[in-house]
Scaffold this active site. Structure first.
Site, short mmCIF file in Angstrom:
data_model
loop_
_atom_site.label_atom_id
_atom_site.label_comp_id
_atom_site.label_asym_id
_atom_site.label_seq_id
_atom_site.Cartn_x
_atom_site.Cartn_y
_atom_site.Cartn_z
N GLU A 139 0.81 -1.22 0.00
CA GLU A 139 0.00 0.00 0.00
C GLU A 139 0.84 1.27 0.00
OE1 GLU A 139 -0.62 -2.69 1.72
OE2 GLU A 139 -2.57 -3.31 0.91
N HIS B 131 -12.05 -5.96 8.13
CA HIS B 131 -12.70 -5.59 6.86
C HIS B 131 -13.88 -4.68 7.16
CE1 HIS B 131 -10.54 -9.30 5.80
NE2 HIS B 131 -10.49 -8.83 4.57
#
Ligand code: TPP
Length: 675
Positions: free
Chosen positions: A408, A477
């Site tokens: 990322e 999540h």
């Protein structure tokens, strides 16, 4: 490749006699400039010094191998000689040293030695070690896709090669055969930490794992450095890909003026290296080649000394830095009109949120050739784990929509570089929960780029981030991340709750010159449906939407909770409670005039978000209302949020207990209305 380091003849390297004398002059200029900065420091006139002395051979050798008209560079804080050789003037250097307002790189905002110059393709860097490596890859990627034959040089010390950004960038450069040269100036210490405690194996050997050549070179031999650099440049320019050069050198003084090197190395060691001084090495070569005699040496020395004296004088007389506030944003947005009308229903085909995002990305890619989409699994055939990017690779090619390695920080860092070099990157972070490795690139790099260069650099990137709970995503999540990023000046943060707003905000975000975080409430991907206008629909960033009017209270929400609040308001009407709903849509900049108007209209505010309460974004809204509109309140401000647990549990029975609900909003609203 890269075997030229043993060549000891400058004409065999393609260097003229004059160029060699220029190299000597440049090295001397850097050395004398360095000595002058130390002297100014001792006189108490400059508080901070980062010294180049000892590194001049490496830096001048590297700079002379680049083509200043088409190549890019990302130097690091020790690269005084490199920057001088690339074209910065001694006066530019001293403007930075004195932190003057006219310092072209930082205007007094960064510490000295953070150079940049758009006119010379020298990109800005921060003080964060190693963040420049992904930027270099982004710039190289942009050069490659636009058909330029420019190459990119990025430098650092050996300590920086322990950082993840170095490895992520090397991997990416190797994968895509990017025209990047990684130059590591190994001076044996990262502050006090010796290389043997820093690097497993050798720096140069690290190249092997990333599919590129790695070479060690005597960094005190300017000709040797020039030779390997020229070979690496040639390799990059001809499309063969990146190289890693480890130049062995030494710094004579402490890490900075704040460091005491006597505690970690001996005077004998320093003395030993001084005998291999890069300026002496070149001088000896020049004398042996009969290119330098005493007269010329004295002439160069006096010219350099004079040049520095003039630069110090001029820089010292330059105006002090006074402007601390401008250029936080390339496009500042100060909302000044309160939303007074209920947002009218848009007109268009009925779609859900995720299809709207996909359709809008297609339309934006068609409209703007410079847009490029990348992230994990975004390319066809997968088209993203939520299918937001399906069809983009097929329709626009692999240069415009491609997969990134699972990294990322790299994703954001490459976007920073591409954006600065002319692209409009739209990146996807697969889940908000996994954005944290990119925090540094977002907060320390792209959010500050425009401010730290007082507007000379910017990077207009969009970071799409599926976020939030209510989907059995469990702890990793489901996270809400807005509070981390709304805190950061330089970022814009938007959250659509309807398909029409998703299209309009995405369109505005891509056109905006600032970095925009586009948070997608993934619970709404299929739940939220509605009419979506065709064409280039824009929703202004910084403008809230009044979804419902009502005289009893106002519910302020965004994302999934705005959607829930509308449902709650409709159901409350059946119970004679009139709850207005203000959907913020834009969290930074915040539409304060519309919030204030809502407070004045009914005097009661319920703030709802799915993030936990403590330090959540609702605290900012509550604080602003308390500070600015307390007199208009008829009841305490109320917040309805998730409890203080680290995100939502997986089990439905657990998640249902803690995820804010329509019923929960109704309950809170009723009790507030009755206050
Ligand atoms: C991410 C990060 N961690 C720590 C620091 C503090 N710091 C500044 S310079 C430095 C050492 C860097 O050493 P090296 O990369 O070898 O370069 P050199 O200074 O020796 O040229 C450290 C630890 C920082 N600026 N950034």
């Amino acid at each position: 490749m890269l075997e030229l380091d043993n060549v000891r003849d400058h004409s065999a390297l393609g260097l003229s006699d004059d160029q060699l004398i220029d190299m000597y002059r440049m090295m001397l200029l850097a050395r004398k400039l360095d000595e002058r900065v130390w002297a100014l420091n001792r006189q108490g006139r400059v508080p901070f010094v980062v010294s180049v002395a000892g590194h001049e051979g490496t830096q001048v050798g590297a700079a002379f191998a680049l083509d200043k008209t088409r190549d890019w560079s990302l130097p690091y804080y020790r690269d005084v000689a490199f920057n001088l050789a690339m074209g910065l003037s001694p006066k530019d250097m001293f403007l930075g040293v004195f932190a003057k307002g006219t310092d072209p790189a930082n205007a007094g905002r960064q510490m000295p030695n953070h150079w940049s110059e758009p006119n010379l393709n020298i990109f800005s860097h921060s003080s964060v070690i190693a963040t420049q490596f992904p930027h270099a890859c982004g710039i190289a990627q942009q050069l490659k896709t636009t058909g330029s034959d420019g190459v990119v040089m990025v430098s650092s010390g050996e300590g920086a090669t322990s950082e993840g950004d170095f490895h992520e960038a090397m991997n990416f450069a190797g994968l895509h055969k990017l025209p990047v040269i990684f130059l590591v100036e190994n001076n044996l210490y990262a502050i006090s930490t010796p290389t043997r405690e820093e690097v497993a194996g050798t720096v140069a050997a690290r190249a092997g794992g990333y599919g590129m050549p790695g070479v060690e070179v005597d960094g005190n031999d300017v000709l040797a450095v020039y030779g390997v650099m020229a070979a690496a440049v040639q390799r990059a320019r001809s499309g063969e890909g990146p190289s890693l050069i480890e130049a062995k050198t030494y710094r004579y003084y402490a890490h900075t003026s704040d460091d005491d090197d006597k505690v970690y190395r001996s005077a004998e060691e320093v003395e030993l290296w001084r005998r291999k001084d890069p300026i002496l090495v070149l001088k000896q070569y020049l004398v042996e080649s009969r290119l330098l005699d005493e007269d010329l040496e004295a002439k160069i020395e006096s010219e350099v000394t004079n040049e520095i004296a003039v630069a110090v004088k001029e820089a010292d007389a330059a105006p002090e830095a006074l402007d601390w506030e401008s250029a936080v944003y390339a496009l500042p947005i100060v909302p000044d009109n309160a939303v007074t009308e209920e947002e009218p229903e848009p007109i268009g085909e009925t779609m859900n949120l995720i299809s709207t995002i996909n359709r809008t990305l297609h339309d934006i890619m068609a409209e703007y050739d410079e847009t490029v989409v990348f992230g994990e699994d975004v390319a066809d055939p997968k088209g993203g784990v939520f299918k937001a990017t399906v069809g983009l690779t097929n329709d626009y090619g692999a240069d415009r929509c491609f997969n990134m390695p699972l990294a990322e920080s790299l994703i954001v860092g490459v976007a920073v570089g591409m954006g600065a070099a002319g692209a409009r990157p739209i990146t996807e972070i697969q889940f908000a929960d996994f954005i944290h490795p990119g925090f540094d690139q977002i907060v320390s790099e792209v959010a500050r780029l425009h401010y730290r260069t007082k507007g000379r650099w910017s990077s207009p990137l969009v970071i799409r981030v599926p976020y939030g709970g209510g989907i059995h995503g469990a702890l990793y999540h489901s996270q809400s991340i807005e509070a981390f990023y709304t805190h950061v000046p330089g970022l814009k943060v938007v959250v659509p709750s309807t398909p029409a707003d998703a299209r309009g905000l995405l369109w505005s975000a891509v056109e905006d010159p600032d970095p925009v975080m586009f948070l997608e409430p993934k619970k709404l991907y299929r739940l939220a449906t509605g009419p979506v206008p065709d064409g280039p629909h824009r929703v202004p960033i910084g403008r809230a939407a009044l979804r419902r009017t009502g005289d009893d209270l106002t519910i302020i929400a965004y994302g999934t909770m705005a959607h829930f609040a509308v449902e709650a308001s409709d159901r409350l009407r059946e119970e004679d409670v009139e709850a207005a709903v203000l959907d913020l849509r834009s969290l930074r900049p915040l539409d304060w005039p519309s919030i204030e108007r809502a407070v004045r209209r009914n005097g009661k505010v319920l703030i709802v978000h799915e993030d936990n309460k403590f330090g959540g974004f609702g605290a900012e809204i509550a604080a602003q209302i308390a500070e600015k509109s307390l007199d208009w309140l008829d009841a305490p401000i109320r917040r309805y949020c998730a409890p203080e647990i680290p995100s939502f549990p997986y089990s439905s029975t657990l998640e249902e207990q803690v995820f804010p609900s329509v019923e929960g909003i109704m309950e809170q609203a009723k009790s507030l209305a009755a206050y």
